[in-house]
Design a protein around this motif. Structure first.
Motif, PDB file in Angstrom:
ATOM      1  N   GLY A   1      87.138 -12.934   0.444  1.00 30.18           N
ATOM      2  CA  GLY A   1      87.685 -13.227   1.762  1.00 30.18           C
ATOM      3  C   GLY A   1      86.615 -13.379   2.816  1.00 30.18           C
ATOM      4  O   GLY A   1      85.418 -13.425   2.516  1.00 30.18           O
ATOM      5  N   GLU A   2      87.077 -13.423   4.063  1.00 31.55           N
ATOM      6  CA  GLU A   2      86.145 -13.551   5.181  1.00 31.55           C
ATOM      7  C   GLU A   2      86.702 -12.844   6.406  1.00 31.55           C
ATOM      8  O   GLU A   2      87.914 -12.670   6.542  1.00 31.55           O
ATOM      9  CB  GLU A   2      85.852 -15.013   5.504  1.00 31.55           C
ATOM     10  CG  GLU A   2      87.062 -15.796   5.980  1.00 31.55           C
ATOM     11  CD  GLU A   2      86.735 -17.246   6.287  1.00 31.55           C
ATOM     12  OE1 GLU A   2      85.634 -17.514   6.781  1.00 31.55           O
ATOM     13  OE2 GLU A   2      87.596 -18.093   6.037  1.00 31.55           O
ATOM     14  N   LEU A   3      85.797 -12.433   7.282  1.00 29.68           N
ATOM     15  CA  LEU A   3      86.139 -11.822   8.555  1.00 29.68           C
ATOM     16  C   LEU A   3      85.838 -12.826   9.647  1.00 29.68           C
ATOM     17  O   LEU A   3      84.726 -13.354   9.720  1.00 29.68           O
ATOM     18  CB  LEU A   3      85.320 -10.545   8.773  1.00 29.68           C
ATOM     19  CG  LEU A   3      85.403  -9.904  10.156  1.00 29.68           C
ATOM     20  CD1 LEU A   3      86.824  -9.408  10.436  1.00 29.68           C
ATOM     21  CD2 LEU A   3      84.400  -8.760  10.273  1.00 29.68           C
ATOM     22  N   ILE A   4      86.824 -13.094  10.499  1.00 28.51           N
ATOM     23  CA  ILE A   4      86.660 -14.045  11.591  1.00 28.51           C
ATOM     24  C   ILE A   4      86.930 -13.303  12.894  1.00 28.51           C
ATOM     25  O   ILE A   4      87.989 -12.710  13.077  1.00 28.51           O
ATOM     26  CB  ILE A   4      87.646 -15.223  11.452  1.00 28.51           C
ATOM     27  CG1 ILE A   4      87.445 -15.903  10.107  1.00 28.51           C
ATOM     28  CG2 ILE A   4      87.482 -16.207  12.605  1.00 28.51           C
ATOM     29  CD1 ILE A   4      88.608 -16.757   9.672  1.00 28.51           C
ATOM     30  N   LEU A   5      85.954 -13.331  13.805  1.00 31.27           N
ATOM     31  CA  LEU A   5      86.091 -12.697  15.104  1.00 31.27           C
ATOM     32  C   LEU A   5      86.150 -13.773  16.181  1.00 31.27           C
ATOM     33  O   LEU A   5      85.403 -14.752  16.119  1.00 31.27           O
ATOM     34  CB  LEU A   5      84.908 -11.770  15.387  1.00 31.27           C
ATOM     35  CG  LEU A   5      84.688 -10.634  14.393  1.00 31.27           C
ATOM     36  CD1 LEU A   5      83.419  -9.866  14.742  1.00 31.27           C
ATOM     37  CD2 LEU A   5      85.882  -9.708  14.371  1.00 31.27           C
ATOM     38  N   ALA A   6      87.016 -13.586  17.162  1.00 31.80           N
ATOM     39  CA  ALA A   6      87.141 -14.542  18.260  1.00 31.80           C
ATOM     40  C   ALA A   6      87.580 -13.807  19.517  1.00 31.80           C
ATOM     41  O   ALA A   6      88.128 -12.698  19.441  1.00 31.80           O
ATOM     42  CB  ALA A   6      88.163 -15.624  17.911  1.00 31.80           C
ATOM     43  N   THR A   7      87.346 -14.410  20.640  1.00 29.70           N
ATOM     44  CA  THR A   7      87.834 -13.864  21.901  1.00 29.70           C
ATOM     45  C   THR A   7      89.349 -13.966  21.918  1.00 29.70           C
ATOM     46  O   THR A   7      89.921 -14.949  21.449  1.00 29.70           O
ATOM     47  CB  THR A   7      87.221 -14.641  23.081  1.00 29.70           C
ATOM     48  OG1 THR A   7      85.797 -14.538  22.984  1.00 29.70           O
ATOM     49  CG2 THR A   7      87.670 -14.076  24.408  1.00 29.70           C
ATOM     50  N   GLY A   8      90.005 -12.952  22.466  1.00 30.45           N
ATOM     51  CA  GLY A   8      91.457 -12.928  22.517  1.00 30.45           C
ATOM     52  C   GLY A   8      92.027 -13.924  23.509  1.00 30.45           C
ATOM     53  O   GLY A   8      91.302 -14.689  24.152  1.00 30.45           O
ATOM     54  N   LYS A   9      93.334 -13.904  23.633  1.00 32.70           N
ATOM     55  CA  LYS A   9      94.039 -14.801  24.543  1.00 32.70           C
ATOM     56  C   LYS A   9      93.571 -14.589  25.975  1.00 32.70           C
ATOM     57  O   LYS A   9      93.255 -13.474  26.373  1.00 32.70           O
ATOM     58  CB  LYS A   9      95.541 -14.569  24.461  1.00 32.70           C
ATOM     59  CG  LYS A   9      96.143 -14.947  23.137  1.00 32.70           C
ATOM     60  CD  LYS A   9      97.616 -14.612  23.110  1.00 32.70           C
ATOM     61  CE  LYS A   9      98.160 -14.863  21.717  1.00 32.70           C
ATOM     62  NZ  LYS A   9      99.493 -14.296  21.539  1.00 32.70           N
ATOM     63  N   GLU A  10      93.544 -15.652  26.727  1.00 34.14           N
ATOM     64  CA  GLU A  10      93.159 -15.635  28.138  1.00 34.14           C
ATOM     65  C   GLU A  10      91.758 -15.060  28.340  1.00 34.14           C
ATOM     66  O   GLU A  10      91.451 -14.498  29.391  1.00 34.14           O
ATOM     67  CB  GLU A  10      94.191 -14.853  28.951  1.00 34.14           C
ATOM     68  CG  GLU A  10      95.584 -15.474  28.874  1.00 34.14           C
ATOM     69  CD  GLU A  10      96.627 -14.652  29.607  1.00 34.14           C
ATOM     70  OE1 GLU A  10      96.250 -13.787  30.431  1.00 34.14           O
ATOM     71  OE2 GLU A  10      97.819 -14.874  29.356  1.00 34.14           O
ATOM     72  N   GLY A  11      90.899 -15.163  27.304  1.00 33.61           N
ATOM     73  CA  GLY A  11      89.512 -14.727  27.425  1.00 33.61           C
ATOM     74  C   GLY A  11      89.315 -13.225  27.462  1.00 33.61           C
ATOM     75  O   GLY A  11      88.252 -12.753  27.830  1.00 33.61           O
TER      76      GLY A  11
END
Length: 77
Positions: free
Chosen positions: A54-64
């Protein structure tokens, strides 16, 4: 062909430029240095995900705001 689990919070988040770096063992951002911790949490999640293809994906949440964390695994046949 994949299964994904996503968790999102509205906390302080992680700056965009550091999203990949925080997956490295013992990395702690300046804001977190005054709190307990070793900088291993996200590195361990990524290691376990990779161990299972698998993989881990990190991103900024909604509305920054906050952090959106997704762990994605291949669907078993």
């Amino acid at each position: 062909g994949r299964v994904a689990i996503t968790v999102e919070d509205t906390g302080p988040g992680i700056p965009e430029k550091d999203l990949e770096r925080v997956k490295t063992r013992f990395v702690r951002l300046d804001d977190a240095r005054t709190q307990a911790g070793s900088g291993l949490g996200l590195a361990m999640v990524e290691a376990v995900a990779q161990l299972h293809g698998g993989e881990l994906i990190l991103a900024t949440g909604k509305e920054g705001r906050g952090l959106r964390t997704t762990v994605s695994f291949p669907r078993d046949k």
